[in-house]
Design a protein around this motif. Structure first.
Motif, PDB file in Angstrom:
ATOM      1  N   LEU A 214       0.827  -1.211   0.000  1.00  0.00           N
ATOM      2  CA  LEU A 214       0.000   0.000   0.000  1.00  0.00           C
ATOM      3  C   LEU A 214       0.858   1.255   0.000  1.00  0.00           C
ATOM      4  O   LEU A 214       0.522   2.252  -0.646  1.00  0.00           O
ATOM      5  CB  LEU A 214      -0.920  -0.004   1.222  1.00  0.00           C
ATOM      6  N   SER A 215       1.988   1.202   0.751  1.00  0.00           N
ATOM      7  CA  SER A 215       2.858   2.381   0.806  1.00  0.00           C
ATOM      8  C   SER A 215       3.467   2.687  -0.565  1.00  0.00           C
ATOM      9  O   SER A 215       3.857   3.834  -0.830  1.00  0.00           O
ATOM     10  CB  SER A 215       3.958   2.169   1.834  1.00  0.00           C
ATOM     11  N   ARG A 216       3.572   1.655  -1.444  1.00  0.00           N
ATOM     12  CA  ARG A 216       4.100   1.866  -2.794  1.00  0.00           C
ATOM     13  C   ARG A 216       3.006   2.202  -3.795  1.00  0.00           C
ATOM     14  O   ARG A 216       3.251   2.282  -5.003  1.00  0.00           O
ATOM     15  CB  ARG A 216       4.852   0.618  -3.251  1.00  0.00           C
ATOM     16  N   GLY A 217       1.787   2.364  -3.312  1.00  0.00           N
ATOM     17  CA  GLY A 217       0.693   2.759  -4.188  1.00  0.00           C
ATOM     18  C   GLY A 217      -0.056   1.613  -4.817  1.00  0.00           C
ATOM     19  O   GLY A 217      -0.856   1.828  -5.736  1.00  0.00           O
ATOM     20  N   ARG A 218       0.176   0.369  -4.340  1.00  0.00           N
ATOM     21  CA  ARG A 218      -0.529  -0.788  -4.888  1.00  0.00           C
ATOM     22  C   ARG A 218      -1.847  -0.960  -4.153  1.00  0.00           C
ATOM     23  O   ARG A 218      -1.956  -1.706  -3.186  1.00  0.00           O
ATOM     24  CB  ARG A 218       0.338  -2.039  -4.733  1.00  0.00           C
ATOM     25  N   PHE A 219      -2.873  -0.256  -4.598  1.00  0.00           N
ATOM     26  CA  PHE A 219      -4.180  -0.335  -3.962  1.00  0.00           C
ATOM     27  C   PHE A 219      -5.062  -1.443  -4.547  1.00  0.00           C
ATOM     28  O   PHE A 219      -6.215  -1.585  -4.138  1.00  0.00           O
ATOM     29  CB  PHE A 219      -4.903   1.016  -4.106  1.00  0.00           C
ATOM     30  N   ASP A 220      -4.504  -2.241  -5.490  1.00  0.00           N
ATOM     31  CA  ASP A 220      -5.298  -3.287  -6.117  1.00  0.00           C
ATOM     32  C   ASP A 220      -5.073  -4.653  -5.480  1.00  0.00           C
ATOM     33  O   ASP A 220      -5.727  -5.630  -5.853  1.00  0.00           O
ATOM     34  CB  ASP A 220      -4.962  -3.354  -7.613  1.00  0.00           C
ATOM     35  N   LEU A 221      -4.116  -4.774  -4.524  1.00  0.00           N
ATOM     36  CA  LEU A 221      -3.816  -6.055  -3.881  1.00  0.00           C
ATOM     37  C   LEU A 221      -4.702  -6.262  -2.659  1.00  0.00           C
ATOM     38  O   LEU A 221      -4.713  -5.424  -1.752  1.00  0.00           O
ATOM     39  CB  LEU A 221      -2.333  -6.115  -3.482  1.00  0.00           C
ATOM     40  N   LYS A 222      -5.417  -7.384  -2.635  1.00  0.00           N
ATOM     41  CA  LYS A 222      -6.299  -7.676  -1.516  1.00  0.00           C
ATOM     42  C   LYS A 222      -5.490  -8.196  -0.322  1.00  0.00           C
ATOM     43  O   LYS A 222      -4.554  -8.988  -0.482  1.00  0.00           O
ATOM     44  CB  LYS A 222      -7.350  -8.709  -1.934  1.00  0.00           C
ATOM     45  N   VAL A 223      -5.864  -7.756   0.870  1.00  0.00           N
ATOM     46  CA  VAL A 223      -5.185  -8.177   2.101  1.00  0.00           C
ATOM     47  C   VAL A 223      -5.898  -9.401   2.650  1.00  0.00           C
ATOM     48  O   VAL A 223      -7.088  -9.340   2.980  1.00  0.00           O
ATOM     49  CB  VAL A 223      -5.173  -7.044   3.148  1.00  0.00           C
ATOM     50  N   GLU A 224      -5.151 -10.528   2.795  1.00  0.00           N
ATOM     51  CA  GLU A 224      -5.748 -11.763   3.292  1.00  0.00           C
ATOM     52  C   GLU A 224      -4.882 -12.349   4.413  1.00  0.00           C
ATOM     53  O   GLU A 224      -3.672 -12.535   4.241  1.00  0.00           O
ATOM     54  CB  GLU A 224      -5.888 -12.792   2.172  1.00  0.00           C
ATOM     55  N   VAL A 225      -5.503 -12.644   5.547  1.00  0.00           N
ATOM     56  CA  VAL A 225      -4.848 -13.295   6.692  1.00  0.00           C
ATOM     57  C   VAL A 225      -5.760 -14.413   7.160  1.00  0.00           C
ATOM     58  O   VAL A 225      -6.962 -14.200   7.397  1.00  0.00           O
ATOM     59  CB  VAL A 225      -4.586 -12.290   7.842  1.00  0.00           C
ATOM     60  N   ASP A 226      -5.209 -15.662   7.272  1.00  0.00           N
ATOM     61  CA  ASP A 226      -6.050 -16.821   7.585  1.00  0.00           C
ATOM     62  C   ASP A 226      -6.083 -17.171   9.080  1.00  0.00           C
ATOM     63  O   ASP A 226      -6.576 -18.231   9.451  1.00  0.00           O
ATOM     64  CB  ASP A 226      -5.563 -18.039   6.803  1.00  0.00           C
ATOM     65  N   SER A 227      -5.509 -16.344   9.943  1.00  0.00           N
ATOM     66  CA  SER A 227      -5.591 -16.641  11.386  1.00  0.00           C
ATOM     67  C   SER A 227      -6.996 -16.337  11.897  1.00  0.00           C
ATOM     68  O   SER A 227      -7.789 -15.649  11.241  1.00  0.00           O
ATOM     69  CB  SER A 227      -4.564 -15.806  12.153  1.00  0.00           C
ATOM     70  N   LYS A 228      -7.290 -16.848  13.108  1.00  0.00           N
ATOM     71  CA  LYS A 228      -8.623 -16.682  13.665  1.00  0.00           C
ATOM     72  C   LYS A 228      -8.587 -15.845  14.949  1.00  0.00           C
ATOM     73  O   LYS A 228      -9.270 -16.128  15.923  1.00  0.00           O
ATOM     74  CB  LYS A 228      -9.253 -18.041  13.959  1.00  0.00           C
ATOM     75  N   ASP A 229      -7.783 -14.847  14.939  1.00  0.00           N
ATOM     76  CA  ASP A 229      -7.673 -14.003  16.125  1.00  0.00           C
ATOM     77  C   ASP A 229      -7.884 -12.541  15.730  1.00  0.00           C
ATOM     78  O   ASP A 229      -8.398 -12.232  14.660  1.00  0.00           O
ATOM     79  CB  ASP A 229      -6.313 -14.208  16.810  1.00  0.00           C
ATOM     80  N   GLU A 230      -7.428 -11.651  16.610  1.00  0.00           N
ATOM     81  CA  GLU A 230      -7.656 -10.225  16.384  1.00  0.00           C
ATOM     82  C   GLU A 230      -6.921  -9.704  15.152  1.00  0.00           C
ATOM     83  O   GLU A 230      -7.333  -8.716  14.542  1.00  0.00           O
ATOM     84  CB  GLU A 230      -7.197  -9.428  17.624  1.00  0.00           C
ATOM     85  N   ILE A 231      -5.803 -10.351  14.796  1.00  0.00           N
ATOM     86  CA  ILE A 231      -5.044  -9.885  13.631  1.00  0.00           C
ATOM     87  C   ILE A 231      -5.847 -10.069  12.346  1.00  0.00           C
ATOM     88  O   ILE A 231      -5.763  -9.263  11.412  1.00  0.00           O
ATOM     89  CB  ILE A 231      -3.693 -10.630  13.559  1.00  0.00           C
ATOM     90  N   ALA A 232      -6.659 -11.155  12.275  1.00  0.00           N
ATOM     91  CA  ALA A 232      -7.525 -11.348  11.109  1.00  0.00           C
ATOM     92  C   ALA A 232      -8.535 -10.216  10.992  1.00  0.00           C
ATOM     93  O   ALA A 232      -8.811  -9.705   9.897  1.00  0.00           O
ATOM     94  CB  ALA A 232      -8.236 -12.697  11.219  1.00  0.00           C
ATOM     95  N   PHE A 233      -9.077  -9.810  12.130  1.00  0.00           N
ATOM     96  CA  PHE A 233     -10.015  -8.677  12.125  1.00  0.00           C
ATOM     97  C   PHE A 233      -9.302  -7.405  11.690  1.00  0.00           C
ATOM     98  O   PHE A 233      -9.819  -6.591  10.916  1.00  0.00           O
ATOM     99  CB  PHE A 233     -10.620  -8.513  13.519  1.00  0.00           C
ATOM    100  N   LEU A 234      -8.063  -7.239  12.180  1.00  0.00           N
ATOM    101  CA  LEU A 234      -7.282  -6.069  11.798  1.00  0.00           C
ATOM    102  C   LEU A 234      -7.009  -6.069  10.296  1.00  0.00           C
ATOM    103  O   LEU A 234      -7.075  -5.025   9.635  1.00  0.00           O
ATOM    104  CB  LEU A 234      -5.970  -6.057  12.590  1.00  0.00           C
ATOM    105  N   ALA A 235      -6.704  -7.264   9.723  1.00  0.00           N
ATOM    106  CA  ALA A 235      -6.464  -7.357   8.282  1.00  0.00           C
ATOM    107  C   ALA A 235      -7.714  -6.994   7.484  1.00  0.00           C
ATOM    108  O   ALA A 235      -7.635  -6.335   6.440  1.00  0.00           O
ATOM    109  CB  ALA A 235      -5.995  -8.772   7.939  1.00  0.00           C
ATOM    110  N   LYS A 236      -8.865  -7.430   7.996  1.00  0.00           N
ATOM    111  CA  LYS A 236     -10.121  -7.101   7.316  1.00  0.00           C
ATOM    112  C   LYS A 236     -10.341  -5.590   7.298  1.00  0.00           C
ATOM    113  O   LYS A 236     -10.734  -5.001   6.276  1.00  0.00           O
ATOM    114  CB  LYS A 236     -11.274  -7.816   8.016  1.00  0.00           C
TER     115      LYS A 236
END
Length: 488
Positions: A214-236
């Motif tokens: 995102l910092s390089r301007g790539r706004f087309d890449l989807k953020v995906e995290v497969d954990s089941k904790d708070e970090i997954a919510f943060l990724a969403k």
């Protein structure tokens, strides 16, 4: 409970459980060894006490036979009871190795008690020879007891020599056990910590890579995290933020244009202020000039004029440097005295100034240039308009959790409505004069400094003067009204 919290609690409880087991085991082992050691020590002390008590009883018996008295008889009875009580305790010390010797020792104690009783009985019946014979027997038995005590203690030392050596060996084994336990616990903790860190850091690494894209301007890449904790919510939420940023890019360009225009306006304003400052007299130049005039007046013999110029220069320097700083009451009182000297030179006998200061309060801190504006108002409204002048009283008092500073005058006073307006922070009614700081400004600065609303009080009646009181709290607080205003 959240997943990361569960992981942390599992780690903490595991460590706590292991440490608790080790701690309880060590306490149990230590208490067991201590009980055994105390038991052995008690055996030695009791046998030694038997020897001491028997000798004291023989001494008391000898004194009683020579000079019969109730005190000696009471002492003999007391020692005899102690020896009988210790005999019962010694009988419990029997084991396989000392059974015979300990039985003889108990018999000697019984013989000592019986011989002592016979000696006292013969002495009561005035059979002196029999009494002395019984005393001699008691003395001999006491000596036998002393020798037997040493023998028994020596046997006990030999008997428990193996026990002491066992303690030393067990201590060495305990040290080895502790080292192995430390290594085992350290290994388990390292393994568990690595597993725990991997469960957290891997999702964080994915999130970090997405943030870097995102910092390089790539706004087309989807953020995906497969954990089941708070970090997954943060990724969403992070992915949602990516979408929002993409939608706001056009708005940012528009705001950038507006910001550019605003910066240009600010530059014009600063340039205008700079021109305004260039047109004003340099205060530091004025301060240096006053110092020069003071020295010249002193050299020409005008000491009073020189002192007045020094006071003016000091007051100017204080006003220039300390308006936005925190000072002590001592500094404020010192500069206030300079101000009063200047006003006395102006009004001569028309101005009377009295002060009452508690020296213990002078170290407390206060916003700079707080006292002068209050006294200046008193001079302007109570002294200047009156042909005969006026009186000003200045007081500093310790009031438990705060310090009170009172400025009172005998001027014309004011109405209750005007008092309320001043305390309600009406700037138009409390504009400053020479100092440029009015009551309104003083009150605002005191409220910010103390963190409270109750910082000033005004008491006045028409024709009866005015008293202004300010409060400086020793412990600063955060006033709820200020919090509410800041939140708005």
């Amino acid at each position: 409970m959240n997943s990361i919290q569960k992981k942390i609690w599992v780690l903490a409880l595991s460590v706590l459980l292991v440490m608790s087991v080790i701690w309880i085991s060590l306490i149990y082992y230590n208490q067991k060894m201590q009980d055994q050691y105390n038991n052995i020590l008690e055996r030695y002390l009791i046998m030694n006490e038997v020897t001491s008590s028997s000798q004291e009883m023989i001494t008391a018996l000898n004194n009683h036979l020579i000079f019969p008295s109730s005190e000696n008889q009471q002492l003999i009875n007391q020692k005899r009871e102690e020896i009988v009580q210790m005999k019962d305790e010694i009988a419990d010390f029997t084991n396989v190795e000392n059974e015979l010797a300990l039985t003889n020792y108990v018999n000697l104690i019984e013989s000592l008690v019986e011989a002592t009783q016979r000696s006292m009985a013969f002495q009561i019946e005035e059979q002196t020879e029999n009494s002395n014979t019984a005393f001699t027997e008691s003395n001999n038995i006491s000596n036998y007891i002393s020798e037997m005590t040493l023998t028994l203690i020596n046997k006990e030392l030999k008997t428990y020599d193996r026990f002491y050596r066992g303690i030393i060996n067990q201590s060495k084994e305990l040290i080895k056990l502790g080292i192995w336990l430390l290594l085992l616990i350290s290994t388990l903790l390292l393994f568990f910590t690595y597993w725990f860190s991997v469960r957290i850091t891997k999702p964080v690494e994915k999130l970090t890579r997405a943030a870097s894209a995102l910092s390089r301007g790539r706004f087309d890449l989807k953020v995906e995290v497969d954990s089941k904790d708070e970090i997954a919510f943060l990724a969403k939420m992070f992915d949602q933020m990516r979408i929002n940023i993409n939608n706001l890019i056009s708005e940012i360009h528009q705001k950038a244009e507006l910001e550019k225009e605003l910066q240009e306006s600010k530059l014009l304003l600063k340039e205008s202020q700079l021109r305004s400052l260039q047109n004003q007299i340099n205060p530091h130049f004025l301060f240096n000039t006053l110092n020069t005039l003071s020295k010249k007046a002193y050299m020409e013999g005008s000491e009073e004029t020189s002192d007045l110029l020094v006071d003016v220069a000091g007051l100017l320097r204080y006003n220039l440097k300390h308006l936005d700083k925190t000072m002590t009451l001592f500094d404020e009182v010192r500069v206030l005295q300079q101000y009063i000297e200047i006003q006395k030179a102006r009004y001569t006998d028309r101005l009377s100034f009295y002060k009452e200061i508690d020296e213990s309060c002078l170290s407390i801190e206060i916003p700079g240039l707080t006292l002068q504006p209050i006294v200046e108002n008193a001079v302007i409204y109570a002294v200047e308009p009156q042909e005969e002048g006026g009186v000003i009283w200045f007081r500093i008092k310790d009031d438990v959790d705060r310090v009170k500073v009172e400025v009172e005058d005998d001027g014309p006073g004011m109405t209750e409505e005007k008092q309320k307006q001043l305390l309600a922070d009406k700037p138009e009614l409390s504009k400053g004069h020479a100092s440029g700081i009015g009551l309104s400004n003083v009150m605002k600065r005191l409220r910010l400094f103390n963190g409270r609303e109750d910082v000033m009080n005004i008491e006045s009646e028409l024709g009866k003067g005015t008293k202004v009181t300010i409060y400086i709290y020793k412990e600063k607080g955060v006033d709820q009204n200020h919090q509410d205003n800041d939140s708005r």
